[in-house]
Write an enzyme that holds these catalytic residues in place. Structure first.
Site, PDB file in Angstrom:
ATOM      1  N   LYS A  52       7.577  15.224 -11.591  1.00 49.29           N
ATOM      2  CA  LYS A  52       7.823  16.178 -12.684  1.00 49.29           C
ATOM      3  C   LYS A  52       9.331  16.366 -12.886  1.00 49.29           C
ATOM      4  O   LYS A  52       9.802  16.447 -14.020  1.00 49.29           O
ATOM      5  CB  LYS A  52       7.122  17.505 -12.373  1.00 49.29           C
ATOM      6  CG  LYS A  52       5.621  17.393 -12.591  1.00 49.29           C
ATOM      7  CD  LYS A  52       4.789  18.496 -11.963  1.00 49.29           C
ATOM      8  CE  LYS A  52       3.313  18.125 -12.052  1.00 49.29           C
ATOM      9  NZ  LYS A  52       2.421  19.023 -11.325  1.00 49.29           N
ATOM     10  N   GLN A  96       2.879  24.502  -8.322  1.00 56.00           N
ATOM     11  CA  GLN A  96       2.102  23.327  -7.908  1.00 56.00           C
ATOM     12  C   GLN A  96       0.885  23.751  -7.074  1.00 56.00           C
ATOM     13  O   GLN A  96       1.019  24.463  -6.084  1.00 56.00           O
ATOM     14  CB  GLN A  96       3.014  22.384  -7.095  1.00 56.00           C
ATOM     15  CG  GLN A  96       2.379  21.070  -6.706  1.00 56.00           C
ATOM     16  CD  GLN A  96       2.031  20.201  -7.917  1.00 56.00           C
ATOM     17  OE1 GLN A  96       2.820  20.039  -8.827  1.00 56.00           O
ATOM     18  NE2 GLN A  96       0.820  19.670  -7.922  1.00 56.00           N
ATOM     19  N   ASP A 119       1.012  24.852 -17.699  1.00 59.43           N
ATOM     20  CA  ASP A 119      -0.181  24.150 -17.203  1.00 59.43           C
ATOM     21  C   ASP A 119      -1.431  24.572 -17.989  1.00 59.43           C
ATOM     22  O   ASP A 119      -2.479  23.963 -17.870  1.00 59.43           O
ATOM     23  CB  ASP A 119      -0.416  24.492 -15.716  1.00 59.43           C
ATOM     24  CG  ASP A 119      -0.003  23.357 -14.796  1.00 59.43           C
ATOM     25  OD1 ASP A 119       0.055  22.209 -15.281  1.00 59.43           O
ATOM     26  OD2 ASP A 119       0.232  23.622 -13.599  1.00 59.43           O
TER      27      ASP A 119
END
Ligand code: NAP
Length: 307
Positions: A52, A96, A119
């Site tokens: 990322k 994460q 997300d």
């Protein structure tokens, strides 16, 4: 023999569009920032976070990494999330997952500001996906939609089968196909006669997590087959849920693993971050609206490609 869908090429194009737009924003003095929070030392998570960061570099975003020790408490993590929510340099926040066992994913996600939740896991964003008025689409299903679009296949009226009903892949995937007027069936571990259901699918999206469980017998001749699975075969080699070798002889289009859906997920994260930044900086008055098969469809595609 199927056409192989090249996820690397499609994702490179998506990222290049984002890079160009980011460059233009930079000329106006506008910088884009993504905060990535990782807790503990899970090796797979470390790789995802590194990828990322690399993607941020490619498209010209600032990435802010927060690597916290395994023993971080919920209070400490929530304090960081709160700080990032208030930080003007941060347009998107990604925590994460999975988090270490003593931390509750839901509590943490629910405390990210929905407009920074790139997300699209916050319940507000999940709800928006249901009604087709979303700010962000969850990255993997959105990536799958881009791959289907790259084949030139019209979704409206087609039999679409999604195997898997997880909150991050299967359910939102089905919703996005439905918004495009597909006739959608969702399958799961209790589905009876999976083979029959799948063999009637014009578009089959497989998100199960079991190596090569879908072989050619499940595939309709000429179908679009998208394999979300990231599994290991008997030799420890990365493979998908679909038996690529047998299915590629029968499908019309098929994604490989690796090199299919995987690269799209990060590209769509970058797209969400750009959208978040534009909303945050007042450059995008309204969230994109999912209105397929009308004049707006072109506009929707433009938003998807160029936000
Ligand atoms: P998950 O939460 O474990 O969900 C798996 C789904 O598959 C469940 O709904 C389950 O049904 C269903 N299932 C299990 N066995 C089945 C069977 N024999 N027949 C039919 N359905 C069955 O997994 P996930 O998070 O959605 O991920 C799925 C796969 O995608 C994994 O391999 C994951 O690594 C991969 N993935 C890849 C990306 C990417 O970027 N490429 C991103 C996310 C996930 P029940 O609900 O009845 O248990």
């Amino acid at each position: 023999m199927a056409n192989i869908i090249d996820g690397k090429a499609v994702s490179a194009q998506v990222k290049e569009d984002i890079r160009l737009e980011t460059e233009k924003l930079k000329e106006q003095g506008i910088e884009i920032g993504l905060a990535v929070v990782i807790v503990g030392n899970d090796p797979a998570s470390q790789v995802y976070v590194r990828n990322k960061e690399k993607a941020c570099e490619t498209v010209g975003f600032n990435s802010y990494k927060y690597a916290l020790p395994e023993e971080t408490t919920e209070e400490e993590l929530l304090a960081l999330v709160d700080k990032l929510n208030k930080d003007d340099k941060v347009d998107g926040i990604l925590v994460q997952l999975p988090l270490p066992k003593h931390l509750d994913d839901k509590v943490i996600i629910n405390n990210i500001l929905p407009e920074k939740d790139v997300d699209a896991f916050h319940p507000v964003n999940v709800g928006k996906i249901m009604i087709g008025e979303y700010s962000f689409l969850p990255c993997t299903p959105a990536g799958v939609m881009e791959l289907i679009k790259s084949t030139g296949t019209e979704i409206a009226g087609k039999n679409c089968v999604v195997i898997g009903r997880s909150n991050i892949v299967g359910k939102p995937q089905a919703m996005l196909l439905l918004h495009q007027n597909g006739t959608v069936t969702i399958c799961h571990s209790k589905t009876k006669d999976l083979k029959k259901v799948c063999s009637e699918a014009d578009i089959l999206v497989v998100a199960v997590g079991k190596p090569k469980i879908i072989d050619a017998d499940y595939i309709k001749e000429g179908a679009v087959v998208i394999d979300v699975g990231m599994d290991r075969d008997e030799n420890g080699k990365l493979c998908g849920d679909v038996d690529f070798e047998s299915c590629k002889e029968k499908a019309g289009f098929i994604t490989p693993v690796p090199g299919g859906v995987g690269p799209m997920t990060i590209a769509m994260l970058m797209k969400n971050t750009l959208t978040a930044a534009k909303m945050h900086k007042g450059l995008l008055a309204e969230a994109p609206k999912d209105e397929p098969d009308t004049k707006e469809r072109t506009a929707w595609n433009k938003v998807m490609l160029h936000t």
